[in-house]
Design an enzyme around this catalytic site. Structure first.
Site, short mmCIF file in Angstrom:
data_model
loop_
_atom_site.label_atom_id
_atom_site.label_comp_id
_atom_site.label_asym_id
_atom_site.label_seq_id
_atom_site.Cartn_x
_atom_site.Cartn_y
_atom_site.Cartn_z
N GLU A 107 9.79 21.93 8.53
CA GLU A 107 9.47 20.58 8.51
C GLU A 107 10.84 19.71 8.98
O GLU A 107 10.68 18.55 9.35
CB GLU A 107 9.00 20.12 7.19
CG GLU A 107 7.70 20.46 6.89
CD GLU A 107 7.29 21.97 6.75
OE1 GLU A 107 8.27 22.54 6.53
OE2 GLU A 107 6.29 22.35 6.87
N PRO A 141 10.35 19.47 2.06
CA PRO A 141 11.42 19.99 2.99
C PRO A 141 11.78 19.49 4.02
O PRO A 141 12.78 19.59 4.64
CB PRO A 141 10.75 21.35 3.25
CG PRO A 141 9.20 21.42 2.90
CD PRO A 141 9.05 20.22 2.03
N HIS A 183 -0.92 21.07 -2.83
CA HIS A 183 -1.75 20.72 -1.88
C HIS A 183 -2.32 19.43 -2.11
O HIS A 183 -3.58 19.16 -1.41
CB HIS A 183 -2.56 21.76 -1.46
CG HIS A 183 -2.32 22.96 -0.64
ND1 HIS A 183 -2.45 24.40 -0.95
CD2 HIS A 183 -1.20 22.91 0.39
CE1 HIS A 183 -1.80 24.99 -0.37
NE2 HIS A 183 -1.13 24.26 0.50
#
Ligand SMILES: Cc1ncc(C[n+]2csc(CCOP(=O)(O)OP(=O)(O)O)c2C)c(N)n1
Length: 688
Positions: free
Chosen positions: A424, A453, A491
């Site tokens: 990322e 990240p 998530h």
């Protein structure tokens, strides 16, 4: 089975750092085919860098310069040798210690002096100091403190060159300490996988602040890391300007001819402390003296003298001229104006020059889901503007984890729909670099949770570029967010408050197919970094007419999703639907609820919020994000501040508790605001 006892470094041992230099004291590589004039140019660049660094260091130590200095004295051969291998339109991305390299790339001494003194007409206009500037006009990327943040950005510029088939190269430099960061590894791997035209240089000056090299790597050489990425790595005598130059020319031409990246490590030595305050007492005397005998400037002088290119008088003249230039320039810079304090809030966002099409978009069209509307927006923008491209994990042939990019790889090809490694930081940082070069990158996060990240590149590069340098960074980071799908704590986050807290990032959160398409098109056309949050529960759960034509829903404009007169609910994304359902139920009890769908959180449409609260005199904010220091807190504070006398009741917030998003259905349902919670809160205001 035999057991081995792990051998661990003895923390008290004398550091291996600063191995005795393996390079000759006298030798200066003669492989280079530079003309006499070019050799003298290299020498002058090294002399100027040293004169500047020495002067700044002395000023700092005598209390005549604020901020910080990070002297690169002793490293001039690597700085000048590497950068001199670049063409004017190539890119250099460096760190705090690279003043001499930036000068060699072409930034003026005047600009550097103005930046150190925080002056209004300096390259960062007082917003940052010391060596933390950019000079994009000469191809020098912005320097920021987190190391080595220019690496992914330089990689992104190289990506833009590759995509446009331009014969340009980026060179990213950092110290050996910075090669231990995830940023470094992600950037190098990303460039290696995509075979980008970039050269990575490492100036191994033996210490990262006070840390010796054996606490930085278990390898013998930092360039040995190259093997892990399948690219060439080389160690050069970093105190030999011609060895550095030759190695860089080879690597740069390799990159320019499409053969991909490589790594060059220059073994050198930092003669002064890490920064102005540091006396570097941790450097053992024998190490210091070994390196100082090999001072790069003295060695090059001896070489030039041997070749008959430099006499004593000429040498004295060059040194005196450089010192005088530095003194005069710093004195001149001190007379220049300071920034105007009234401009302290300026420049966070770039203004959009292309007019926003804010006519209400057509509302007719076939029924579509939100995921299809997003896909259509991406396709139409890619069709309209060849600079728009996508990158992310599995976005290519696979079409993305949620299929938002389905069919785009087949339609636009691998150069515009790029499957990336899981990185990322590299994705977001390279988007910044590509955007600086005129591209319009759209980065897909597989889940918005993975913004973490990539956050350093988002907040320290993307969000600061325009404010600090005036350059705009048009890029979108998009991905699924929100809960309700039993996806658990990693998530399901709603990161809007986190993102909104950082100046310089626009935050968009559509609530359905129609505004999803228009907001995404507006986000791609915006000249700023935009994070576009797609509530994944909405991807396929609702359908509404979505026009086939392209249209924008302008950023920063809320939508009155339902008109009412007793109470205002301010909300966004999935909570719009929860709030509308609550409003319907409350209507049956004769309570008239106005629902404002913010659509964009940064910039927030205060006007619409204030107008509605002025009308209803009551405010409830419904959000899915965690409550502490959040957007709901901010709206509460602002409305209390500005409309206190117009409020009939306290401001109420309906939010999850301050915990992580849980997995078990019973827990997640208890966590997420439900229609009943909204109804109860509104009723608690005792309107009737
Ligand atoms: C990510 C990050 N962590 C910590 C720091 C604080 N810091 C500034 S310079 C420095 C040492 C850097 O060493 P190296 O990369 O070898 O470069 P050098 O300073 O020797 O040129 C540290 C730890 C930082 N700037 N960035």
């Amino acid at each position: 089975m035999s057991q081995t006892t792990p051998v661990r470094a003895d923390p008290e041992s004398i550091p291996r750092s600063s191995p005795p230099p393996e390079f000759e004291i006298e030798a200066v590589s003669a492989a280079s085919d530079l003309s006499d004039e070019q050799l003298l140019d290299l020498y002058q660049a090294m002399v100027l860098g040293r004169a500047l660094e020495t002067r700044l260091h002395n000023m700092y130590r005598s209390g005549r310069l604020g901020g910080a200095v990070y002297p690169g004295v002793g490293q001039e051969a690597a700085m000048v040798g590497f950068v001199s291998a670049l063409r004017p339109d190539d890119i250099f991305g460096g760190t705090h210690r690279d003043l001499t390299a930036h000068l060699a790339k072409g930034i003026s001494l005047e600009s550097v002096a103005l930046n150190f003194l925080g002056k209004a007409d300096g390259p960062s206009r007082g917003r940052d100091g010391n060596s933390h500037f950019a000079a994009l006009d000469v191809g020098s990327l912005m320097v920021v403190s987190p190391l080595p943040d220019a690496y992914p950005v330089a990689v992104g510029t190289a990506l833009a060159f590759q995509q446009r088939n331009e014969p340009r190269v980026a060179l990213a430099n950092c110290g050996e300490g910075a090669t231990a960061t995830g940023t470094w590894h992600e950037a190098v791997n990303f460039a290696a996988v995509l075979r980008l035209p970039v050269v990575f240089t490492i100036q191994n000056n033996q210490f990262a602040y006070s840390t010796p090299t054996d606490r930085e790597t278990a390898l013998r050489h930092f360039a040995d890391r190259a093997a892990g990425y399948g690219i060439p790595g080389q160690v050069v005598d970093g105190n030999d300007v011609l060895a550095c130059y030759d190695a860089a020319v080879t690597a740069v031409e390799r990159a320019r001819s499409g053969q991909g990246p490589s790594i060059i490590e220059a073994e050198t030595f930092r003669r002064l402390g890490h920064a102005g305050h540091d006396r570097a007492d941790y450097v053992p005397d024998e190490i210091r003296s070994g390196w100082e005998e090999r001072d790069p400037l003295a060695r090059f002088e001896a070489y030039l003298t041997r070749r008959g290119l430099l006499g004593d008088d000429q040498r004295a003249e060059i040194l005196a001229d450089a010192e005088q230039r530095v003194v005069d320039t710093l004195e001149w810079a001190a007379t220049r104006p300071d920034p105007d304090p009234t401009t302290v809030g300026d420049g966070v966002f770039a203004h959009r020059l292309v007019p926003v099409d804010d006519r209400p978009g057509p509302t007719e069209g076939p029924e579509s889901t939100m995921i299809d509307a997003i896909n259509a927006a991406l396709a139409q923008e890619m069709e309209r503007d060849e600079n728009v491209f996508l990158m992310g994990e599995d976005v290519g042939r696979f079409g993305g984890a949620f299929k938002a990019t389905a069919g785009l790889y087949e339609r636009f090809g691998p150069e515009r729909v790029i499957d990336t490694p899981i990185a990322e930081m590299a994705m977001i940082g390279s988007a910044v670099g590509a955007a600086l070069m005129g591209r319009r990158p759209v980065v897909e996060l597989q889940y918005s949770d993975f913004i973490y990240p990539g956050l350093d590149q988002l907040v320290n590069e993307a969000a600061k570029y325009h404010w600090k340098t005036g350059a705009s960074v048009p890029m979108v980071v998009r991905g699924p967010s929100g809960g309700g799908l039993r996806a658990g704590p990693n998530h399901s986050i709603s990161p809007e408050g986190l993102l909104a807290h950082h100046p310089g990032i626009k935050v968009v959160a559509p609530s359905g197919p129609y505004n999803a398409k228009g907001l995404l098109i507006a986000s791609i056309r915006d000249p700023n970094p935009v994070v576009y949050l797609e509530h994944k529960k909405l991807y396929r759960s609702i359908k509404e007419p979505v026009p086939e034509a392209d249209y924008e829903v302008p950023l920063g404009q809320a939508n009155v999703a339902r008109e009412g007169s007793d109470v205002t609910i301010v909300t966004w994304a999935a909570m719009v639907h929860t709030s509308l359902e609550a409003a319907k139920r409350l209507e049956a009890e004769d309570v008239s609820v106005e629902v404002i769908d913010l659509q964009t959180l940064i910039p927030l449409d205060w006007q619409t919020v204030f107008a509605s609260v002025s009308k209803t005199s009551r405010l409830v904010i419904v959000q899915e994000d965690s409550p502490f220091a959040s957007i709901a807190s901010e709206i509460s504070a602002r409305v209390a501040d500005e409309l206190f006398w117009e409020l009939d009741t306290p401001i109420k917030r309906v939010t999850p508790p301050q915990v992580h998003v849980p997995f078990a259905p019973a827990l997640e349902d208890a966590y997420l605001p439900q229609v009943e919670d909204v109804v109860a809160t509104v009723k608690g205001l005792a309107i009737r």
